[in-house]
Design a protein around this motif. Sequence first.
Motif, PDB file in Angstrom:
ATOM      1  N   VAL A 112       0.855  -1.194   0.000  1.00 27.07           N
ATOM      2  CA  VAL A 112       0.000   0.000   0.000  1.00 27.07           C
ATOM      3  C   VAL A 112       0.889   1.241   0.000  1.00 27.07           C
ATOM      4  O   VAL A 112       0.787   2.108  -0.876  1.00 27.07           O
ATOM      5  N   VAL A 113       1.785   1.320   0.958  1.00 29.98           N
ATOM      6  CA  VAL A 113       2.756   2.422   0.996  1.00 29.98           C
ATOM      7  C   VAL A 113       3.776   2.250  -0.139  1.00 29.98           C
ATOM      8  O   VAL A 113       4.211   3.219  -0.745  1.00 29.98           O
ATOM      9  N   PHE A 114       4.186   1.022  -0.392  1.00 32.40           N
ATOM     10  CA  PHE A 114       5.048   0.640  -1.510  1.00 32.40           C
ATOM     11  C   PHE A 114       6.499   1.042  -1.299  1.00 32.40           C
ATOM     12  O   PHE A 114       7.367   0.195  -1.195  1.00 32.40           O
ATOM     13  N   PHE A 115       6.778   2.329  -1.242  1.00 33.55           N
ATOM     14  CA  PHE A 115       8.165   2.778  -1.086  1.00 33.55           C
ATOM     15  C   PHE A 115       8.199   4.218  -0.614  1.00 33.55           C
ATOM     16  O   PHE A 115       7.367   5.023  -1.004  1.00 33.55           O
ATOM     17  N   PHE A 116       9.162   4.526   0.224  1.00 32.75           N
ATOM     18  CA  PHE A 116       9.439   5.836   0.796  1.00 32.75           C
ATOM     19  C   PHE A 116       8.538   6.061   2.018  1.00 32.75           C
ATOM     20  O   PHE A 116       7.326   6.234   1.891  1.00 32.75           O
TER      21      PHE A 116
END
Length: 271
Positions: A157-161
């Motif tokens: 959901v957030v995926f990256f960073f």
Amino acid sequence: MTRDRLRALQRSLPHHRGPVILVDNGSTDGTAGFVRRHHPRVRVVENDGNLGAPARNVGVRLARTPYVAFADDDSWWAPGALERAADLFDAHPRLALLGARVLVGREQRLDPVSEEMRRSPLGVADDLPGPSVLGFLACGAVVRREAFLEAGGFDDVVFFFGEEERLAMDLAARGWGLAYADDVVAHHHPSRPGDPAGREALAVRNALLTAVLRRPWPVVARQTLRAVRHGRAGLRGLRDALPRLRRALARREALPPEVERDRRLLDRYIA
């Protein structure tokens, strides 16, 4: 974890010791072939596409050691750091995650996040080796494999960073401890972001999604208002969050009161 960052890997890989798993997120620059030729001791895993931060989950599942140290393609661990981390995990059975002292660039400047962890207002628990934390830098963190997998690792959901915050809260929600250790050191040599405005919007998007996943609705509302006031990058971040909201809502889970209390304390401290 890497993607199209062969030049950074050429610098960082020689610094790594011990068993290394490189998870490649669909690179097109010849990363996998280069590493296999020049670093045969490194286990290379090629994903079909970009999994984002959850690519690290692949590496953790493949690992056969009780503790796993993360590194970005532009970071590495100082000599003796991982041995020291393993000693701390051995001595503290509740410890799930250890945040390192991250030194940035040739100047070896202390990363601001490391400084925040060092000064954490959460205090030092009797059964942990340093200040308690509810966040970390993925390029300078060591995890207990069992605890990481129990908490589900990083999510898509957030995926990256900014992917660290939700995982940190979920570890704490399960009773695990997270701590900062000043004598466990990692080096980070990041390149300048190619799209600062895009990175700023990504930070807004992921802060909002993390709040939807775990924080009370008033916190979500404040995060949304903050984004609106953030200008063009904030509005872009809100727009980019919309396609992911359904999945965030489906995975929404309230934190235990004591973890939410600590998170609110950190919110006030950082603000």
